[in-house]
Design a protein around this motif. Structure first.
Motif, PDB file in Angstrom:
ATOM      1  N   ILE A  54       0.853  -1.209   0.000  1.00  0.00           N
ATOM      2  CA  ILE A  54       0.000   0.000   0.000  1.00  0.00           C
ATOM      3  C   ILE A  54       0.886   1.255   0.000  1.00  0.00           C
ATOM      4  CG2 ILE A  54      -1.670   1.345   1.358  1.00  0.00           C
ATOM      5  CD1 ILE A  54      -2.934  -1.256   2.303  1.00  0.00           C
ATOM      6  N   LYS A  55       1.923   1.258   0.858  1.00  0.00           N
ATOM      7  CA  LYS A  55       2.814   2.436   0.921  1.00  0.00           C
ATOM      8  C   LYS A  55       3.427   2.723  -0.448  1.00  0.00           C
ATOM      9  CE  LYS A  55       4.633   1.886   5.613  1.00  0.00           C
ATOM     10  NZ  LYS A  55       5.827   1.482   6.357  1.00  0.00           N
ATOM     11  N   ASN A  56       3.930   1.668  -1.106  1.00  0.00           N
ATOM     12  CA  ASN A  56       4.584   1.860  -2.414  1.00  0.00           C
ATOM     13  C   ASN A  56       3.616   2.423  -3.441  1.00  0.00           C
ATOM     14  OD1 ASN A  56       7.003   0.888  -1.454  1.00  0.00           O
ATOM     15  ND2 ASN A  56       6.550  -1.236  -2.004  1.00  0.00           N
ATOM     16  N   ARG A  57       2.422   1.847  -3.484  1.00  0.00           N
ATOM     17  CA  ARG A  57       1.427   2.298  -4.465  1.00  0.00           C
ATOM     18  C   ARG A  57       1.034   3.759  -4.211  1.00  0.00           C
ATOM     19  NH1 ARG A  57      -3.447  -0.694  -3.803  1.00  0.00           N
ATOM     20  NH2 ARG A  57      -2.680  -2.190  -2.296  1.00  0.00           N
ATOM     21  N   CYS A  58       0.846   4.096  -2.920  1.00  0.00           N
ATOM     22  CA  CYS A  58       0.384   5.452  -2.586  1.00  0.00           C
ATOM     23  C   CYS A  58       1.466   6.490  -2.876  1.00  0.00           C
ATOM     24  CB  CYS A  58      -0.051   5.508  -1.119  1.00  0.00           C
ATOM     25  SG  CYS A  58      -1.593   4.613  -0.840  1.00  0.00           S
ATOM     26  N   CYS A  59       2.725   6.159  -2.586  1.00  0.00           N
ATOM     27  CA  CYS A  59       3.802   7.121  -2.846  1.00  0.00           C
ATOM     28  C   CYS A  59       3.987   7.329  -4.350  1.00  0.00           C
ATOM     29  CB  CYS A  59       5.111   6.662  -2.195  1.00  0.00           C
ATOM     30  SG  CYS A  59       5.054   6.846  -0.404  1.00  0.00           S
ATOM     31  N   ALA A  60       3.757   6.275  -5.126  1.00  0.00           N
ATOM     32  CA  ALA A  60       3.861   6.424  -6.584  1.00  0.00           C
ATOM     33  C   ALA A  60       2.739   7.318  -7.111  1.00  0.00           C
ATOM     34  CB  ALA A  60       3.787   5.044  -7.243  1.00  0.00           C
ATOM     35  N   LEU A  61       1.601   7.285  -6.438  1.00  0.00           N
ATOM     36  CA  LEU A  61       0.424   8.040  -6.894  1.00  0.00           C
ATOM     37  C   LEU A  61       0.469   9.503  -6.446  1.00  0.00           C
ATOM     38  CD1 LEU A  61      -2.386   7.849  -8.249  1.00  0.00           C
ATOM     39  CD2 LEU A  61      -3.312   7.082  -6.055  1.00  0.00           C
ATOM     40  N   ALA A  62       0.933   9.731  -5.208  1.00  0.00           N
ATOM     41  CA  ALA A  62       0.896  11.082  -4.625  1.00  0.00           C
ATOM     42  C   ALA A  62       2.317  11.520  -4.271  1.00  0.00           C
ATOM     43  CB  ALA A  62       0.015  11.081  -3.367  1.00  0.00           C
ATOM     44  N   PRO A  63       2.974  12.292  -5.146  1.00  0.00           N
ATOM     45  CA  PRO A  63       4.373  12.666  -4.914  1.00  0.00           C
ATOM     46  C   PRO A  63       4.581  13.420  -3.598  1.00  0.00           C
ATOM     47  CG  PRO A  63       3.523  13.530  -7.021  1.00  0.00           C
ATOM     48  CD  PRO A  63       2.405  12.820  -6.372  1.00  0.00           C
ATOM     49  N   GLU A  64       3.532  14.135  -3.134  1.00  0.00           N
ATOM     50  CA  GLU A  64       3.668  14.912  -1.885  1.00  0.00           C
ATOM     51  C   GLU A  64       4.024  14.033  -0.687  1.00  0.00           C
ATOM     52  OE1 GLU A  64       1.053  14.894  -4.008  1.00  0.00           O
ATOM     53  OE2 GLU A  64      -0.259  16.617  -3.647  1.00  0.00           O
ATOM     54  N   LEU A  65       3.742  12.727  -0.782  1.00  0.00           N
ATOM     55  CA  LEU A  65       3.979  11.832   0.359  1.00  0.00           C
ATOM     56  C   LEU A  65       5.470  11.561   0.587  1.00  0.00           C
ATOM     57  CD1 LEU A  65       1.242   9.058  -0.033  1.00  0.00           C
ATOM     58  CD2 LEU A  65       1.430  10.711   1.834  1.00  0.00           C
ATOM     59  N   GLY A  66       6.284  11.719  -0.453  1.00  0.00           N
ATOM     60  CA  GLY A  66       7.709  11.409  -0.328  1.00  0.00           C
ATOM     61  C   GLY A  66       7.962   9.924  -0.509  1.00  0.00           C
ATOM     62  N   LYS A  67       9.029   9.428   0.166  1.00  0.00           N
ATOM     63  CA  LYS A  67       9.438   8.033  -0.040  1.00  0.00           C
ATOM     64  C   LYS A  67       8.709   7.104   0.927  1.00  0.00           C
ATOM     65  CE  LYS A  67      14.177   9.253  -1.139  1.00  0.00           C
ATOM     66  NZ  LYS A  67      15.267   9.615  -0.283  1.00  0.00           N
ATOM     67  N   PRO A  68       8.392   5.869   0.484  1.00  0.00           N
ATOM     68  CA  PRO A  68       7.679   4.934   1.364  1.00  0.00           C
ATOM     69  C   PRO A  68       8.406   4.707   2.687  1.00  0.00           C
ATOM     70  CG  PRO A  68       7.896   4.025  -0.857  1.00  0.00           C
ATOM     71  CD  PRO A  68       8.641   5.314  -0.853  1.00  0.00           C
ATOM     72  N   GLU A  69       9.750   4.633   2.627  1.00  0.00           N
ATOM     73  CA  GLU A  69      10.506   4.310   3.848  1.00  0.00           C
ATOM     74  C   GLU A  69      10.486   5.464   4.857  1.00  0.00           C
ATOM     75  OE1 GLU A  69      11.581   4.187   0.744  1.00  0.00           O
ATOM     76  OE2 GLU A  69      13.563   5.090   0.481  1.00  0.00           O
TER      77      GLU A  69
END
Ligand code: FAD
Length: 350
Positions: free
Chosen positions: A273-288
């Motif tokens: 979920i983290k990977n998919r969301c970070c790919a979708l919303a750049p504002e989130l930054g990196k999954p880690e």
């Protein structure tokens, strides 16, 4: 003559809004909400706390379901004026679909159009060069996000302020409820997934649709937009990023697994979920770098044939069913509540 009295069984978003709608139409009635779980409780079968939750209609029936969502959109518009107190925020969404528009489950039956274009003040279709790789179409529109951790206690507080009584209680069957509360004008069954096993109802058209989410800390620069990506509007492989206003964290999801009763968090899946969301919303930054506040699993109260809004007589006792909202319980809630109270007053099925 003593005023009428009503029991609302269930304190999710459906029970709470039904109680408030009933009070607004019958201010002198004695209304009691009774439920196994109340706002503040957490259990996978108590769905409301786990929702994203936003308004992006899944209704395409060109009928009652669209009308429930319309009523709720307009209600959210009023509530969002007091967003901090209520937990309902106006916010734009970018929605990306990986199917052609005709196959994405967004067009209304009969009209072949997105029914809510006028309601939301217009929909901007994205140009091909604005779409991420693999996407078939996308759009932007103004809508609402609900911070469930603020909104459910607010609804409960509103109910108390209006003199609605709220009690904890669990019932195996309608008979048990009738015995505990014999002198009642009508009972509203707002038990969500509980309708599957509640004696006297035992609706086997009801089934769980498992969802998994996490709440992460808001980025330093507050997010001001929601994101959604999926093959269709309703699909197993759905990804969404819903900021809870500027400061109350961001909900990342998700998945929709039908007939799955497992309420445990899958931490491996959470990484996906983290990977998919970070790919979708750049504002989130990196999954880690995401800071998780909590993970959660909720079982949506789905129902074959859609939500049940119906009167039923058990000898002289009147039950009004209002359950089975599936993945749309927030966005349909005020419309479903209105319909449930209409049913009480009309004395007739839809
Ligand atoms: P619930 O919240 O489950 O409440 C049921 C109530 O009935 C509880 O109080 C329970 O204790 C009580 N009850 C049940 N049986 C008994 C019994 N026998 N005795 C006493 N009490 C009983 N919706 C949207 O509109 N937009 C979204 O973006 C969205 N996102 C979602 C994301 C996820 C991950 C999930 C899980 C759901 C999402 N939903 C969304 C769906 C929404 O959360 C549900 O449709 C809604 O919460 C259902 O509310 P409810 O009141 O019917 O059920």
């Amino acid at each position: 003559m003593s005023p009428p009295s009503y029991i609302i069984l269930g304190a999710g978003v459906i029970g709470l809004t039904t109680a408030l709608e009933l009070h607004s139409r019958q201010p002198h009635a004695h209304i009691t909400i009774i439920a196994k779980y109340l706002p503040g409780d957490h259990h996978a079968t108590y769905t409301s706390p786990w929702a994203g939750a936003n308004w992006l209609s899944v209704a395409t029936d060109n009928g009652v379901q669209e009308s429930w969502d319309r009523v709720t959109y307009l209600k959210f518009k009023d509530l969002a004026v007091r967003s901090k107190e209520v937990g309902v925020y106006k916010m734009p969404i970018t929605a990306i679909y990986d199917s052609k528009i005709q196959e994405a489950g967004v067009l209304s039956q009969g009209t072949g159009k997105i029914w809510y274009e006028g309601l939301v003040g217009g929909i901007k279709m994205l140009k091909e060069n604005e779409l991420p790789e693999g996407a078939r179409f996308g759009c932007e529109l103004d809508t609402f996000v609900v911070d469930t951790q603020v909104y459910l206690p607010w609804l409960q507080g509103e109910a108390k302020r209006q003199g609605i009584e709220i009690r904890r209680g669990s019932f195996e069957s309608l008979d048990e409820l009738f015995t505990a509360f014999p002198l009642v004008s009508a009972y509203f069954n707002c038990t969500g997934l509980g309708a599957y096993s509640l004696g006297g109802v035992e609706d086997k058209n009801v089934y769980p649709t498992r969802g998994q989410i996490m709440l992460v800390e808001s980025p330093k620069t507050p997010m001001t937009r929601m994101y959604f990506r999926s093959p269709q509007r309703v699909n197993k492989d759905t990804t969404y990023v819903f900021p809870r206003g500027p400061h109350n964290g961001v909900v990342l999801g998700g998945v929709r697994l039908d007939n799955e009763w497992n309420g445990d968090v899958d931490l491996e899946f959470a990484e996906d979920i983290k990977n998919r969301c970070c790919a979708l919303a750049p504002e989130l930054g990196k999954p880690e770098d995401l800071k998780v506040i909590y993970h959660g699993v909720g079982l949506r109260p789905s129902r074959k044939g859609g939500a049940r809004l119906e009167r039923e007589k058990f000898d002289e006792r009147l039950v009004i069913h209002n359950y089975g909202a599936g993945g749309a319980g927030y966005q349909a809630s005020w419309g479903m509540a209105k319909e449930a109270v209409d049913l009480l007053q009309k004395g007739a099925r839809l």
